[in-house]
Design a protein around this motif. Structure first.
Motif, short mmCIF file in Angstrom:
data_model
loop_
_atom_site.label_atom_id
_atom_site.label_comp_id
_atom_site.label_asym_id
_atom_site.label_seq_id
_atom_site.Cartn_x
_atom_site.Cartn_y
_atom_site.Cartn_z
N GLN A 19 15.45 9.31 6.87
CA GLN A 19 14.23 8.90 6.18
C GLN A 19 14.37 8.96 4.66
OE1 GLN A 19 11.36 11.38 8.75
NE2 GLN A 19 10.23 9.48 8.37
N THR A 37 14.26 1.93 1.69
CA THR A 37 13.56 1.10 2.66
C THR A 37 12.81 0.01 1.91
OG1 THR A 37 11.75 1.05 4.28
CG2 THR A 37 11.72 2.85 2.69
N SER A 38 12.91 -1.22 2.38
CA SER A 38 12.35 -2.36 1.66
C SER A 38 10.84 -2.24 1.53
CB SER A 38 12.70 -3.65 2.40
OG SER A 38 12.20 -4.77 1.71
N SER A 58 9.02 0.01 0.89
CA SER A 58 8.52 1.24 1.53
C SER A 58 7.83 0.96 2.86
CB SER A 58 7.56 2.00 0.59
OG SER A 58 7.36 3.32 1.06
N GLN A 114 9.31 0.97 5.78
CA GLN A 114 9.86 1.90 6.78
C GLN A 114 9.79 1.29 8.19
OE1 GLN A 114 8.68 6.14 5.68
NE2 GLN A 114 7.24 4.98 4.39
N TRP A 162 11.47 0.92 10.80
CA TRP A 162 12.46 1.36 11.79
C TRP A 162 11.95 2.59 12.51
CZ3 TRP A 162 14.65 6.27 11.61
CH2 TRP A 162 14.47 6.99 10.42
N ASP A 200 16.62 -1.95 7.43
CA ASP A 200 16.07 -0.60 7.29
C ASP A 200 16.69 0.35 8.31
OD1 ASP A 200 14.43 -1.12 5.13
OD2 ASP A 200 12.58 -0.55 6.14
N ALA A 246 19.05 3.64 7.38
CA ALA A 246 18.65 4.95 7.88
C ALA A 246 19.76 5.58 8.73
CB ALA A 246 17.37 4.84 8.68
#
Length: 284
Positions: A69, A73-74, A76, A78, A80, A146, A150
């Protein structure tokens, strides 16, 4: 009786030039002036396919996910999620769907990394919006990117803890069936799996050499020239590595060409777009 754990990468430190030589299969110019423990962990990476039966501690799993985490992340978003699988029967089903793949059975923990637009879809509906932006390929690609970012953060973290891992692309061989085994909602897709466990030290695993930097590092603009000599040299490097590992000495270019030779070489993944749409994605 407790099983002895391997020590972390930092406790089995190798000299920087040794790690660089192993990564490229040849001596390298001095690239060690900015060396640190994080770089050492990354350059020490190798795929692990044989594991001790010891369970991965819950605290380690939570730390691994925290590292995941912490990846970029694009926007924000998130987009995934990850499913942690330890149940032997469920692992067996996933192993069969992935070619089959027996290392999923031997690993005490199997992580399945998801492109997850379902959470964003619900948020959009709850906010009274259509979420039309999720219907385009960009959003599916965003979720896959993403998930990859991660997972790679997680891999570096777990290797720093003395754990080993191997990515399993075979989750994409039968993605709808994988989704059923994992109870995935619409608009979630297993991008890949990751076996996790303490490496079995009795099974020796070497660092696999990568392409020379001259083939992947371009300055200002893409350079096509001089590929052939560099590829020929890399084929020689890979044949030496393969011979040392008791593998068929086929080099790299022939193996790569066979992997993309035709539809059959994709192992059923040529229909992924249709399957993805059947799994609830509105990708267009």
């Amino acid at each position: 009786m407790s099983v002895s754990r391997p020590v972390s990468a930092s406790e089995t430190a190798e000299l920087p030039f040794d790690l660089l030589r192993r990564r490229y299969g040849a001596d390298q110019s001095d690239q060690t002036s900015d060396w640190n423990a994080v770089v050492e962990t990354i350059l020490s990476h190798r795929s692990i396919r044989a594991y001790l039966p010891e369970k991965v501690p819950e605290s380690a799993l939570q730390l691994i996910v925290a590292a995941a985490q912490s990846a970029p992340t694009s926007s924000s978003l998130q987009a995934w999620s990850v499913v942690a699988v330890e149940d032997p029967d469920r692992k067996a089903k996933l192993a069969e769907l992935a070619s089959p793949n027996p290392q999923i059975l031997s690993a005490p923990l199997f992580l399945v990394w998801l492109a997850d637009l379902s959470r964003l879809r619900k948020i959009s509906v709850d906010q009274g919006k259509t979420g039309e932006g999720l219907d385009y390929f960009e959003s599916f690609l965003l979720g896959a990117i993403d998930a990859a970012l991660a997972a790679q953060n997680a891999l570096v973290a777990l290797e720093s803890l003395g754990l080993g891992s191997c990515y399993i692309g075979g989750m994409r061989n039968h993605p709808a069936e994988v989704g059923a085994v994992l109870g995935l909602p619409p608009e979630t897709f297993a991008v890949f799996g990751m076996t996790v466990g303490y490496p079995d030290a009795s099974v020796e695993t070497e660092v696999k050499p990568r392409l020379p930097q001259s083939l992947v590092l371009h300055r200002e603009q893409y350079q096509v020239s001089a590929h052939e000599p560099a590829l020929a040299a890399y084929d020689d490097t890979m044949r030496s590595f393969q011979a040392g590992q008791g593998m068929a000495t086929r080099g790299w270019t022939a193996v790569a060409a066979n992997r993309i030779a035709d539809t059959a070489s994709l192992k059923g993944r040529h229909v992924l777009l249709d399957v993805v749409r059947r799994m609830g994605f509105r990708t267009k």
